[in-house]
Design an enzyme around this catalytic site. Structure first.
Site, short mmCIF file in Angstrom:
data_model
loop_
_atom_site.label_atom_id
_atom_site.label_comp_id
_atom_site.label_asym_id
_atom_site.label_seq_id
_atom_site.Cartn_x
_atom_site.Cartn_y
_atom_site.Cartn_z
N GLU A 113 0.82 -1.21 0.00
CA GLU A 113 0.00 0.00 0.00
C GLU A 113 0.86 1.27 0.00
O GLU A 113 0.62 2.19 -0.78
CB GLU A 113 -0.93 -0.02 1.21
N GLU A 133 -4.03 -9.67 3.54
CA GLU A 133 -4.68 -9.42 4.84
C GLU A 133 -5.85 -10.35 5.13
O GLU A 133 -6.02 -10.79 6.27
CB GLU A 133 -5.16 -7.96 4.92
#
Length: 253
Positions: A113, A133
């Site tokens: 990210e 995740e």
């Protein structure tokens, strides 16, 4: 300012922020997130710094959040953590100084990210990108509110739901990366991009970044999502399964 988890080097017009936890593949602990924010703000406050380069020490750019931090006694603790990592990570966008990510090795989870939301992302052909995740019962907070704009909704859903790893070429095709170069050319390519940015008019660079980023959604929705999921039983099961090297048994609770 002194830092423990990062290295800060200032060579105007460039400041280099290097994630410096190589023994943990530069995993982002609570303190690391805070130091990243502080270093970005320190660089931004320096009128002699025109470009920030974000890098990682060792064989990885960043393996993502340090999941040993994923233990919360209350919903308030979970929300505070979610707000902390979102606020710190998005400092990359909030500062007026352009940021160039220099990516080698793996860039997974939070590492993927922060690499992707930089103003310019240059990757080695050996770099890999992944959002794993959901395999441990969490969600990619920054990705939820930034990646649909960055790479499109369909590709965002795919990466988050399948957890598949992209090589650098695929990451470039998806729009996560601006340029892919051979490992031995990475330093020179990043230096060339930084030099090009530093030659622009300071106000022009600030306005371009500010106005482009003003179109992005606020992170409040991601904070709410992370706060909720961190209080669920499945995130505990996901962490336990990860550390026990077994498949998790989801209960959807």
């Amino acid at each position: 300012m002194e830092y423990q988890d990062i290295a800060f080097e200032r060579e105007p017009p460039v400041a280099t922020i290097t994630l410096d936890r190589p023994e943990r593949l530069n995993a982002l602990a609570v303190e690391t997130w805070a130091e990243l924010r502080d270093a970005l703000e320190e660089a931004d406050a320096d009128d002699d710094v025109r470009v920030v380069v974000l890098a990682g020490n060792g064989k990885a750019f960043c393996s993502g959040d340090d999941i040993s931090d994923f233990e919360f006694e209350t919903a308030g603790d979970a929300r505070a953590y979610a707000k902390h990592i979102l606020s710190c990570g998005l400092t990359i966008e909030r500062i007026e100084t352009p940021v160039v990510s220099k990516v080698h090795g793996l860039a997974h989870g939070g590492g993927c990210e922060i690499a992707a939301i930089a103003d310019v992302t240059v990757a080695s052909t050996e770099a890999t990108f992944r959002l794993p995740e959901s395999l441990v019962g969490a969600v990619p907070g920054i990705g939820l509110v930034r990646f649909p704009e960055l790479i499109g909704l369909k590709r965002t859903r795919e990466l988050m739901l399948t957890n598949r790893e992209l090589d650098a070429k695929e990451a470039h095709e998806y729009g996560l990366v601006n340029e892919v170069v051979a490992p031995e050319d990475l330093d020179d390519a990043v230096a060339e991009r930084a030099e090009g940015i530093a030659k622009t008019a300071p106000m022009s660079a600030r306005l371009i970044k500010r106005i482009c980023n003003s179109r992005l959604e606020d992170e409040a929705e991601a904070v709410n999502a992370l706060s909720l999921i961190f209080t669920m039983d499945d995130v505990v099961e996901g962490m336990d399964a990860f550390f026990d090297d077994r498949d998790p048994e989801w209960t959807d609770s």
